[in-house]
Design a protein around this motif. Sequence first.
Motif, mmCIF file in Angstrom:
data_model
loop_
_atom_site.group_PDB
_atom_site.id
_atom_site.type_symbol
_atom_site.label_atom_id
_atom_site.label_comp_id
_atom_site.label_asym_id
_atom_site.label_seq_id
_atom_site.Cartn_x
_atom_site.Cartn_y
_atom_site.Cartn_z
ATOM 1 N N SER A 113 52.584 77.801 53.245
ATOM 2 C CA SER A 113 53.582 78.533 53.121
ATOM 3 C C SER A 113 53.555 79.874 52.265
ATOM 4 C CB SER A 113 54.911 77.549 52.554
ATOM 5 O OG SER A 113 56.205 78.507 52.724
ATOM 6 N N GLY A 114 54.207 80.728 52.975
ATOM 7 C CA GLY A 114 54.431 81.955 52.163
ATOM 8 C C GLY A 114 55.097 82.136 50.844
ATOM 9 N N ILE A 115 55.971 80.926 50.711
ATOM 10 C CA ILE A 115 56.823 80.985 49.548
ATOM 11 C C ILE A 115 56.493 79.758 48.602
ATOM 12 C CG2 ILE A 115 58.862 82.012 50.512
ATOM 13 C CD1 ILE A 115 59.983 78.947 50.908
ATOM 14 N N ASP A 116 55.226 79.275 48.841
ATOM 15 C CA ASP A 116 54.710 78.282 47.804
ATOM 16 C C ASP A 116 54.386 78.839 46.727
ATOM 17 O OD1 ASP A 116 54.986 76.293 49.759
ATOM 18 O OD2 ASP A 116 52.771 76.262 50.367
ATOM 19 N N GLN A 117 54.377 78.049 45.367
ATOM 20 C CA GLN A 117 54.173 78.590 44.104
ATOM 21 C C GLN A 117 53.233 77.641 43.649
ATOM 22 O OE1 GLN A 117 58.271 79.189 42.335
ATOM 23 N NE2 GLN A 117 57.781 81.345 42.537
ATOM 24 N N ALA A 118 52.127 78.070 42.705
ATOM 25 C CA ALA A 118 51.327 77.264 41.952
ATOM 26 C C ALA A 118 50.834 78.027 40.740
ATOM 27 C CB ALA A 118 50.145 76.963 42.779
ATOM 28 N N TYR A 119 50.569 77.309 39.763
ATOM 29 C CA TYR A 119 49.951 78.135 38.532
ATOM 30 C C TYR A 119 49.109 77.095 37.628
ATOM 31 C CZ TYR A 119 53.678 76.003 35.532
ATOM 32 O OH TYR A 119 54.243 75.134 34.946
ATOM 33 N N LEU A 120 48.351 77.843 36.773
ATOM 34 C CA LEU A 120 47.223 76.860 36.116
ATOM 35 C C LEU A 120 47.399 77.676 34.524
ATOM 36 C CD1 LEU A 120 45.324 74.430 34.983
ATOM 37 C CD2 LEU A 120 43.708 76.172 36.046
#
Length: 281
Positions: free
Chosen positions: A167-174
């Motif tokens: 999805s274009g609105i997915d979010q992720a971070y490390l």
Amino acid sequence: ASAPDVISGVPRSRFIGADGMPPSTNDISGANLQWSQKLNANWDFGLTLAQNKLALTEVGAFNQSVIDAFLAPFGVPPVLGQVTQDVYAYRMNQKFESTVLSPSVTGKFNWANTQHTVQIGVDHEESKEESFMRWSDFPGLGLWPIAMGVNLAGTGYATWIEPTGNSGIDQAYLRKFNATTSYVQDQVKFGNLTVLGSLRFNQLEISDTSAGVTTTRSTGKTTPRFGVTYAFSPQVSAFAGYAEAVQKPYLTIFGPGVPPTGEDIKQSELGLRLTDLSGIT
């Protein structure tokens, strides 16, 4: 029947879910080792070693009227209060791991007719946060339902389809942290008056990766702590204090390419302490 929710228009007692939806989980584990040893008549050595882990998984389904405002710019009419609606899905994962090492020495002695308690030590922490939020969106348009035209008042449910992460609105971070604080502290007692003074040097290194971009920052700052307590009696004392500190940010999403920063803290306190005064503490 319960009143409709003002956001979705659906009664709060109605369950919105999907057949085959996996459970949400929350796993927490930790280990803590504390060691103390007397060095001589005045000095003691202390060591703390700790590790903590958190793994949180949350999955869910929601009806279309929850996102009426989001869909309106695309020409989708609102469905607030309607019985038949599309159903969407999401998955959130959050992992956190922290290792702490804290050696210190504490000395207690009399000097110049005053009682001193001196503490010198280091607090070192290495930690890592990894998180993502995924929405159902199989064609890759931004958001897409797992089922259309579901009767929310019926007994049937949508069939769960796992969000694929496209999805274009997915979010992720490390995010990775190395935080080291070196400190020296002296607590001095003059009769009924106790004064505490401390200096801490905080070194913080942060690495943040989001949207494929990694940014890093290293900062160092010296912060003070000061406190005073006066005992009117063994049961009644007044206290005042001021402290500054620097801590790592928690659960904060930085924009891609935006340098991550620590959080500055300032705290003041003023109060009266009662200890077993006519049964009141």
